[in-house]
Scaffold this active site. Sequence first.
Site, PDB file in Angstrom:
ATOM      1  N   ASN A  12       0.836  -1.205   0.000  1.00  0.00           N
ATOM      2  CA  ASN A  12       0.000   0.000   0.000  1.00  0.00           C
ATOM      3  C   ASN A  12       0.861   1.242   0.000  1.00  0.00           C
ATOM      4  OD1 ASN A  12      -2.409  -1.461   0.309  1.00  0.00           O
ATOM      5  ND2 ASN A  12      -2.286  -1.388   2.539  1.00  0.00           N
ATOM      6  N   ASP A  14       0.961   4.584   1.696  1.00  0.00           N
ATOM      7  CA  ASP A  14       0.353   5.192   2.881  1.00  0.00           C
ATOM      8  C   ASP A  14       0.354   6.710   2.773  1.00  0.00           C
ATOM      9  OD1 ASP A  14       0.095   2.703   3.994  1.00  0.00           O
ATOM     10  OD2 ASP A  14       1.778   2.904   5.382  1.00  0.00           O
ATOM     11  N   GLY A  42       2.202  -6.224   4.696  1.00  0.00           N
ATOM     12  CA  GLY A  42       3.156  -7.163   4.107  1.00  0.00           C
ATOM     13  C   GLY A  42       4.479  -6.509   3.774  1.00  0.00           C
ATOM     14  N   ALA A  43       4.402  -5.362   3.092  1.00  0.00           N
ATOM     15  CA  ALA A  43       5.630  -4.652   2.704  1.00  0.00           C
ATOM     16  C   ALA A  43       6.430  -4.226   3.927  1.00  0.00           C
ATOM     17  CB  ALA A  43       5.279  -3.443   1.843  1.00  0.00           C
ATOM     18  N   SER A 224       2.482  -1.265  24.567  1.00  0.00           N
ATOM     19  CA  SER A 224       3.650  -0.753  25.301  1.00  0.00           C
ATOM     20  C   SER A 224       4.037  -1.640  26.486  1.00  0.00           C
ATOM     21  CB  SER A 224       3.363   0.661  25.804  1.00  0.00           C
ATOM     22  OG  SER A 224       2.230   0.644  26.646  1.00  0.00           O
ATOM     23  N   ALA A 250       3.070   0.764  11.979  1.00  0.00           N
ATOM     24  CA  ALA A 250       4.091  -0.244  11.629  1.00  0.00           C
ATOM     25  C   ALA A 250       4.845  -0.814  12.813  1.00  0.00           C
ATOM     26  CB  ALA A 250       5.089   0.291  10.597  1.00  0.00           C
ATOM     27  N   ALA A 251       4.447  -0.478  14.038  1.00  0.00           N
ATOM     28  CA  ALA A 251       5.120  -1.049  15.209  1.00  0.00           C
ATOM     29  C   ALA A 251       4.976  -2.571  15.216  1.00  0.00           C
ATOM     30  CB  ALA A 251       4.553  -0.458  16.494  1.00  0.00           C
ATOM     31  N   GLY A 252       3.739  -3.042  15.003  1.00  0.00           N
ATOM     32  CA  GLY A 252       3.493  -4.485  14.980  1.00  0.00           C
ATOM     33  C   GLY A 252       4.160  -5.172  13.805  1.00  0.00           C
ATOM     34  N   ASP A 253       4.192  -4.497  12.655  1.00  0.00           N
ATOM     35  CA  ASP A 253       4.835  -5.064  11.462  1.00  0.00           C
ATOM     36  C   ASP A 253       6.344  -5.176  11.655  1.00  0.00           C
ATOM     37  OD1 ASP A 253       2.338  -5.108  10.255  1.00  0.00           O
ATOM     38  OD2 ASP A 253       2.615  -3.158   9.303  1.00  0.00           O
ATOM     39  N   GLY A 287       9.788   7.227  15.319  1.00  0.00           N
ATOM     40  CA  GLY A 287       9.919   7.947  14.050  1.00  0.00           C
ATOM     41  C   GLY A 287       8.576   8.088  13.360  1.00  0.00           C
TER      42      GLY A 287
END
Length: 306
Positions: A12, A14, A42-43, A224, A250-253, A287
């Site tokens: 995607n 973003d 995924g990316a 956290s 994107a923390a989980g990714d 970031g």
Amino acid sequence: MTNRVTVLGSLNVDTTLRLARMPQPGETLLTENKTSAAGGKGANQAVAAARSGAQTRFIGKVGNDEAGRFMVESLTDDQVDTSAIITDETVGTGSAFILLDEAGQNSILVYGGANQQVQAAEVAAVEDEIAQADFLITQFETPQAATLKAFTLAKQHGVTTILNPAPAATIDPAILKVTDLVVPNETESASLTGIPVTDVASMDANAKRFLEMGVKSLIITVGSKGAYYATPAGSGFVPAFKVKAVDTTAAGDTFIGALSSQLKPDLSNIETALTYAQRASSLTVQGLGAMPSIPTYAQVQAASQA
């Protein structure tokens, strides 16, 4: 030894809109800033794996448009093998619109586009690439029929399968039977098992329920606070690193990609790999943007020694 990671997933572009706070229904707010970056669960996971040293391949779809070319280029720049990314002529590349408030919390709207066109037959066509991996990772931003085909092939070749059941969805039970490790957050875990995640006892109950559904190993990420794990060898909780979050996108990714770069296929070093993944994720939230904030192996090591 370098881990070989294949990701079947979403691509995607973003667009992040920064706001002082989230809008109420019917309310119009001015945004403070607008930025665009490469993304998609995924990316992001593939880039996180690659930046942490894994030899990474990607299976997915983009539209025949500028956004699609941008996504393929972005992955290539991070040394991700993009030879199994197909261009779809009928729909556009996936996109996501992220509302980000001053507290670093986000709300995300996703247009699936080409991601929703990934076919099981197309996955079968890259069986050789799947067979060469140590890990195959997927999420729910591509069709479950493609996931089932990919995981079934992976198991036939002795590849360890990792399922990130996000966004939360009703899941084909057959997928769980070919999943080695499931990695939901606490909300996703509760939605799949029907057991709310409130404490370690409830996490143990979630692990038991997943085992009944066919998955031997589980990691529940709890924001956290940290991450719970359960494998046939035991269970435990690895606390997160305390940092000031700027953007949790994107923390989980990052967590899953970084984990796959360090984990042994038999999961025997799960605590060490989890600690590494937590450190990588703690850097991402400091970031702005999804992919731009994903750290490299060197950056994670430097943070560990700081």
